[in-house]
Each structure stands twice: as structure tokens, then as C-alpha cells.
Design an enzyme around this catalytic site. Structure first.
Site, short mmCIF file in Angstrom:
data_model
loop_
_atom_site.label_atom_id
_atom_site.label_comp_id
_atom_site.label_asym_id
_atom_site.label_seq_id
_atom_site.Cartn_x
_atom_site.Cartn_y
_atom_site.Cartn_z
N ARG A 257 0.71 -1.75 -0.16
CA ARG A 257 -0.14 0.38 -0.11
C ARG A 257 1.15 0.64 -0.13
O ARG A 257 1.70 1.29 0.89
CB ARG A 257 -1.26 -0.02 0.75
CG ARG A 257 -1.41 1.41 1.78
CD ARG A 257 -2.35 1.64 2.85
NE ARG A 257 -2.32 1.08 4.07
CZ ARG A 257 -1.44 1.41 4.21
NH1 ARG A 257 -0.72 2.18 4.56
NH2 ARG A 257 -1.39 0.98 6.46
N HIS A 261 -3.15 4.58 4.73
CA HIS A 261 -4.07 3.55 5.19
C HIS A 261 -5.73 4.60 5.31
O HIS A 261 -6.28 3.73 4.35
CB HIS A 261 -4.48 3.38 7.07
CG HIS A 261 -5.21 2.02 6.83
ND1 HIS A 261 -5.54 1.31 6.48
CD2 HIS A 261 -6.38 2.85 7.42
CE1 HIS A 261 -6.79 0.48 7.48
NE2 HIS A 261 -7.10 1.49 7.48
N TYR A 270 4.27 4.82 11.31
CA TYR A 270 5.12 3.30 11.10
C TYR A 270 6.39 2.74 10.09
O TYR A 270 6.31 1.76 10.13
CB TYR A 270 3.65 2.54 11.59
CG TYR A 270 3.14 2.97 10.70
CD1 TYR A 270 3.01 1.91 9.26
CD2 TYR A 270 1.68 3.68 11.29
CE1 TYR A 270 1.98 2.18 8.83
CE2 TYR A 270 0.54 4.45 9.92
CZ TYR A 270 0.79 3.24 8.43
OH TYR A 270 -0.82 3.33 7.60
#
Ligand SMILES: Cc1ncc(C[n+]2csc(CCOP(=O)(O)OP(=O)(O)O)c2C)c(N)n1
Lengths: 358, 324
Positions: A257, A261, A270
Site C-alpha cells: 500500500r 491506510h 510506522y
């Protein structure tokens, strides 16, 4: 035994047909696509990228609700979608704009859902509504395929979900039911390496996600999810199994991805830029472009044209989506049951009293 | 310290983890990501990945293993990412969390906390705007807490963590960063099971909790100018219910309106209304009025304002019991 049945998800390498440079490394596994179809796939990828960027921007401008990016999922969803019949049923999670579009949903309907309107899930396409509760909808796909076997219809189902979803109990139950009840359903696991901030490594110590199929006694394969040809070929093989023999398959498609998100997420918290850049080198759209260029199927002018076409289509969808009639009180109450209950009738009248009888 | 509800919850977690090494926080994205609402930001750095745990994406797994952890003497705090995603764990909560003490005649207990953001009004996706309190209130063996202010959020969470029984801790997500107030830096508890009379008044008792409290305060403000005096009760704890505070107030005012964001039928307002009828009927000058959500699915964001109770509907309910 087909490629799928002979695949060992514990030891076999990921199936790849086209490498990162756009070279065909397994000509024997090329899908049976005309050059026109290959170009159409590329144009669809571009359209999806344009739509994805537009919807993301609209959220930033306050014109759209929370929106999940799909960049990096194009090869999986367009590659697999091109191998389905329009009468097959697709069961999406939420990051599924490409497959919903390819499988016949108008772009404006897809947008309408993210604008926060239930009519976005009202479609004539064989596409189930967005399923936000992670991991819950693969069971529905299994049930639908089971019914198709009982009704002797040559229809298969495909559920799309992420790596995180494989941790939910319902995922195992779905594969198990598919095996036991001979449901011709494909489990399309898009291992994009993250479930929000949680990396794949924290979901399970299993070496692959495909190996989880072993517990249900069904085959599991690992495919390069950034390679549209590999996705098409493996989907075709799995679809044949499902259609001809009511046999389920778990496909673990490895991808990434590239975006956040959702528009509520900041992926910089992260993961590193370097990591994203590493995966960018494998970009599924760029990879198909390299293939087209190597095979003299690409020109600057054509690229220009499909981008303009994409812009026009996306703009039209936004126009329709944003001008969709506002929600009425009736709409909120009238679809709860086939016939309204006494309580709902009373509550609706009460609410209308505040709104000057819409 | 001037803190938001989000800050106050973070501080409570940080302090309880500091002085009790059995306290652990487990949930999806609570560690490296610091939680989707940033509630546990920095906690994994402070206490390590064995105490602030990024779990696999499996709510039943989180609560189910927390039961074992709690039985063995740990103090798990489970974060469920949203109100609508507790359901995969519902079986574990209803079938085991709530029953362990009674089932074993007190030999084994389940002192864990299950926290989750709830409430609508934030333009979120489906399943992100629910008010599911009654499922838990209706389950014997659970305590249910729902603060509306930073002070109460901190004190109630500390109390929940120290409670010998399982506590469902509902956090009004719409208010996470909407209000700030002075919160003591040192630890304190707010007793579970005690409502708070936020504003004293004489004409009508208005009862609310969590995300509905700002709406009640708005109505109170508007009506005060008209000379209508509301007594505002913030329940703070939904189970066990502070019946004494409710009955004392209703006996005094003789009128009561209850506001609830959840669907109407079998909502908590119905229970409170029944309580008043049983225990204070002869003090009432008008039937108890409920201002609630509807018996519909929570609409997606384009329709959510139609669904959510607001001050207009609340004031209408208050006028009704006032007979004007
Ligand atoms: C049952 C449930 N729990 C939690 C969430 C919140 N949530 C939304 S997406 C997501 C991560 C999903 O990860 P994955 O399945 O890998 O799919 P991806 O987002 O990567 O496409 C989470 C935890 C949810 N929607 N449903």
C-alpha cells in the site's frame, strides 16, 4: 495437476510472470490477452490512479468522508477482475475501488459511498456492498458460491481482503466452510504488508499467509500482486477450479500500500520513506508501462490520451456524485424492513415535525 | 494541568502502568502507531512491546486471551478500535468475561478493562459511529462506564483499572479533543457507580451521559435565559446505576427528560424511565420524556445529522414535560 494444486505454500517461490523491469519471465504463464486487452488494462490502471488521487483530495477539501487509498492494489484487482465473468459475484472489503469498477459499478456509485450516502451500495453490478468489519465478508462469498452449486449455476465468487483479515477467526471458518460445502469461491488475500500500522510480521509467525489454506484442506498459492499478468493467470486457474469443480482457492497476492491506510492515517509514523521507495521500484502500473514500451505498444500521445479520458471520466463521476439528491428522512426509515414497523412510522413523523415535513 | 479527554485517558494509562507492573495495554495499532486516536502515543516506548502490545487483527483473540491473562493475575486493558468492531469479541465478553466470577463462586475473576471510542457526529464510516451501551449494561457481570469530561475520564479509568470486576469503558470520540479542563496531575479515582449533578436546578431533571452531555448543556444554557431551570445529571457510570441521585433529583423537580444517542427501543432511557415510574411516580408532574436516536441503522455521514439527537429536539422534549 494445475499450477494451483501442485503449489506448496510453505516452500514454493512466489509466482511471477513479469518482473520489475517489465520482462516476461514465464511466457508459459502469460494470460491469453490480446494487445488491445493489455492496453485496456493499463488504461484502467491509470483511471483508477486518477480517481484515487481525486477522492483523496476531495477528502482533504472536506468534500468526501474518510477514504482508503488503493495505490498498489491495481494489478491484483484489475488483473483478477479481467478474468471474471460479469455474472460472477465480487465481495469487497473497503479498499476495492478497482475491482468494483472493473466488475461493473459506475465510478459515481463508488464515490457516492465514500461521500457517505447509502445509495452508493445500490448497484446492478454483481458486487456486494463494502464490508468495513475486517474479515467478516469472506463467509458471505462462500455462502453465495455454495448456493450457486445448489442451484447449478456456473457462477463463482471472489472475496477481497487484506493480510490483517487473515487473523480474524471468520477467515478460517470461511475457508473451512468452502472446503466442506464445496463452494466455488476464491479468497483473494491482498498482502499489502500492513494492517494500518501493524506489519505483516506481527499478524502471524506463519511463513506465508497462503499456508493457512492447508488447515482447511484447500490449496493456497503465493503470487506477485504487483504483476498484473501473474494475477490474471492465477485467477483464471482458480476460477476454472471454482466454476468447473466447486473448488475453493486461497490466493495470497503480495503487494504494497503506497498511500496512507485511509485519509485519517499518517503512515510516516510506522514506516520509512526508504521502505516505500524500495517498493515503488516494483510499482504495478509502471511495470505494465515498461512492458508496453518494450513491446512497442506505448506512445507519449496515447498515454496523454488515456490520461485525458481518465480525467474526463473522473470529473463526470464527481459531478454526478456531488449533485446526488440530499438524504431525506424517508430514506433513513424506509429501508429498515420491507414494511415499516409502527415504531418507525411514529418516529419518522416525529422527526419530520422538526424539519418542516420534507 | 489543562487536558482534553484524550489527554486525560492517556495520562491515566501512563500512570497506572507506571505504578502497577501487571497492567498491560493490548489492541490493534496501540503500540507503534499509538492508537488510531493517539491515546497510547509514546506508551510502547516507555513500557516496551510486552506491555503495550500491537495484537493481531482479531478482537475475539484480544479479549479471549485477556481473560486468561486476567485469571492469571495480569491487568489487561483491551482497546477495541471502534464501537462497531467489538462484536467479534462479543461472545468472549458475554459468555466468559461477565460470568467467570459467578461461575466459579468467586474463585476465578476477570478484572479487565475493555475501552472503546463510541458515538457519532464525526463524519466517520459505517460501524464507526455506534452507541452500543445497552448490550453491555444488559449483560449481568459487567460494569459500564462512560465519562463526558476530562476529569471524570481520568478518575474513572483509574478506578476501572483498579476495579476487581470487568469494566466496559466507553469513550465519547466526538468529545476526545472538544473540551479541556483542569485535571489534577496526581492520580485520583472517581467512584464507579456514582452519577454527578452537573448543574442544580428546579424545574426539570435532564439525564444524559457521554457524548450527549454538551447537547444537554446547550439546552440548559438556552432555557436558563427563559427562566426554565434544568437540573443536569451526568450518569458517568451506566452500570451499576446510581438510582439514588436520579430519584432524589426527580423527586425534587417532578419532571424528567432523558437523552440518549442510541436507538430508542430498549435503550437505556427506557430503563431509567421505568425506574422512575416504579420509585417516584407520585412525585411526577408529567410523564418522563425520552429524546433518543431512532430505531434505524446509524446513517452514513450524509444522513447522520438527521439521526443524532440535538438541542432542538431536547428543548422540545423539555417543553413537553413543562406543558408549554
Ligand atoms: C473487525 C474490525 N476490526 C478493526 C477494524 C478497524 N480497521 C479498519 S482497516 C484495519 C486494518 C485492515 O488491515 P488489512 O486486513 O491488512 O487490510 P488493508 O487495510 O491493509 O487493506 C483495521 C484494524 C475494522 N474495520 N474491523
Amino acid at each position: 495437476m494445475s499450477l494451483i494444486e501442485s503449489f506448496n505454500p510453505l516452500t514454493d517461490p512466489m509466482i511471477q510472470v513479469m518482473n520489475e523491469s517489465g520482462e516476461i519471465v514465464r511466457p508459459d504463464l502469460m494470460p491469453n490477452w490480446s494487445t488491445e486487452k493489455i492496453k485496456e488494462a493499463y488504461a484502467t490502471m491509470i483511471l483508477v490512479r486518477v480517481a484515487d488521487a481525486k477522492f483523496t483530495n476531495m477528502q482533504r477539501q472536506g468534500r468526501c468522508g474518510t477514504y482508503p487509498s488503493v495505490e498498489g492494489h491495481e494489478a491484483i484487482q484489475i488483473g483478477s477482475g479481467f478474468e471474471l465473468q460479469k455474472t460472477d459475484w465480487v465481495f469487497p472489503a473497503f479498499r476495492e475501488l478497482p475491482i468494483c469498477y472493473v466488475h461493473g459499478m459506475p465510478l459515481e456509485k463508488i464515490l457516492l459511498y465514500w461521500l457517505g450516502n447509502e445509495w452508493g451500495s445500490h448497484t446492478d453490478a454483481c458486487v456486494a456492498p463494502v464490508s468495513i468489519p475486517v474479515g467478516s465478508h469472506m463467509l458471505h462469498a462462500v455462502g453465495y458460491a455454495w448456493a450457486m452449486r445448489l442451484q447449478k449455476k456456473p457462477v463463482i465468487t471472489v472475496s477481497y481482503f487484506g493480510d490483517g483479515a487473515t487473523s480474524e477467526g471468520d477467515f478460517y471458518e470461511a475457508m473451512n466452510f468452502a472446503g466442506v460445502n464445496k463452494a466455488g469461491s476464491i479468497f483473494m488475500c491482498q498482502n499489502n504488508n500492513y494492517a494500518i500500522s501493524t506489519p505483516r510480521s506481527k499478524q502471524t509467525v506463519a511463513k506465508t499467509l497462503a499456508q493457512k489454506a492447508i488447515s482447511a484442506g484447500i490449496p493456497g498459492v503465493v503470487v506477485d500482486g504487483l504483476d498484473i499478468f501473474a494475477m490474471a493467470t492465477v485467477t483464471k486457474l482458480a476460477a476454472d477450479r471454482a466454476r468447473n469443480n466447486n473448488e475453493p482457492t486461497l490466493i495470497e497476492a503480495i503487494n504494497y500500500r503506497y498511500g496512507n491506510h485511509t485519509t485519517s492515517d499518517d503512515s510516516g509514523r510506522y514506516r520509512t520513506k526508504e521502505e516505500v521507495e524500495e517498493w515503488r521500484k516494483k510499482d504495478p502500473v509502471m511495470r505494465l508501462k515498461l512492458y508496453l514500451q518494450k513491446n512497442n505498444l506505448w506512445s507519449e500521445a496515447w498515454e496523454q490520451k488515456i490520461r485525458e479520458d481518465a480525467d474526463v471520466k473522473v470529473r463526470a463521476a464527481v459531478e454526478i456524485g456531488e449533485n446526488f439528491p440530499v438524504q431525506t428522512v424517508d430514506e433513513i426509515f424506509d429501508y429498515m424492513y420491507e414494511k415499516p414497523t409502527p415504531a418507525l412510522i411514529e418516529q419518522k413523523e416525529y422527526l419530520k415535525g422538526f424539519l418542516g415535513n420534507q | 494541568m489543562i487536558l482534553t479527554i484524550a489527554d486525560a485517558i492517556s495520562l491515566a494509562l501512563k500512570q497506572e502502568m507506571a505504578h502497577d507492573s501487571t497492567v498491560m495495554l493490548m489492541g490493534e495499532d496501540v503500540g507503534v502507531g499509538g492508537g488510531v486516536f493517539r491515546i497510547s502515543d509514546g506508551l510502547q516506548k516507555l513500557y516496551g512491546a510486552e506491555r503495550v502490545i500491537d495484537t493481531p487483527l482479531a478482537e475475539s483473540g484480544i479479549v479471549g486471551t485477556a481473560i486468561g491473562l486476567a485469571m492469571a493475575g495480569m491487568k489487561p486493558i483491551c482497546e477495541m478500535q471502534f464501537d462497531g468492531f467489538v462484536y467479534p469479541a462479543f461472545d468472549q465478553i458475554v459468555s466468559h468475561v461477565a460470568r467467570m466470577r459467578n461461575r466459579t463462586r468467586g474463585k476465578l475473576t476477570c478484572p479487565l478493562v475493555i475501552r472503546f471510542p463510541y458515538s457519532g457526529g464525526v463524519r466517520a464510516l459505517e460501524h464507526h459511529s455506534e452507541s452500543p451501551e445497552v448490550y453491555y449494561i444488559h449483560t449481568p457481570g459487567l460494569k459500564v462506564v462512560c465519562p463526558s469530561t476530562p476529569y471524570d475520564a481520568k478518575g474513572l479509568l483509574v478506578a476501572a483499572i483498579r476495579d476487581p470486576d470487568p469494566v466496559i469503558f466507553m469513550e465519547p470520540k466526538k468529545l476526545y479533543r472538544a473540551i479541556k479542563e483542569e485535571v489534577p496531575e496526581e492520580e485520583y479515582t472517581v467512584e464507579i457507580g456514582k452519577a454527578r449533578v452537573m448543574i442544580e436546578g428546579s424545574d426539570v431533571t435532564v439525564i444524559g451521559w457521554g457524548a450527549m452531555i454538551p447537547t444537554v448543556l446547550k439546552a440548559q444554557n438556552i432555557l436558563a435565559k427563559e427562566g426554565i431551570s434544568l437540573e443536569v445529571i451526568d450518569l458517568r457510570t451506566l452500570s451499576p446505576l446510581d438510582t439514588e441521585t436520579i430519584l432524589e433529583s426527580v423527586t425534587k423537580t417532578g419532571r424528567c427528560v432523558i437523552i440518549q444517542e442510541a436507538p430508542r427501543t430498549c435503550g437505556f432511557a427506557a430503563e431509567i424511565s421505568a425506574l422512575i415510574m416504579e420509585k417516584a411516580l407520585f412525585s411526577l408532574q408529567a410523564p418522563v420524556e425520552r429524546v433518543t436516536g431512532f430505531d434505524t441503522v446509524m446513517p452514513l455521514l450524509k444522513g447522520e445529522d438527521l439521526y443524532l439527537p440535538n438541542e432542538v429536539r431536547l428543548i422540545d422534549g423539555i417543553r413537553k414535560v413543562m406543558g408549554r
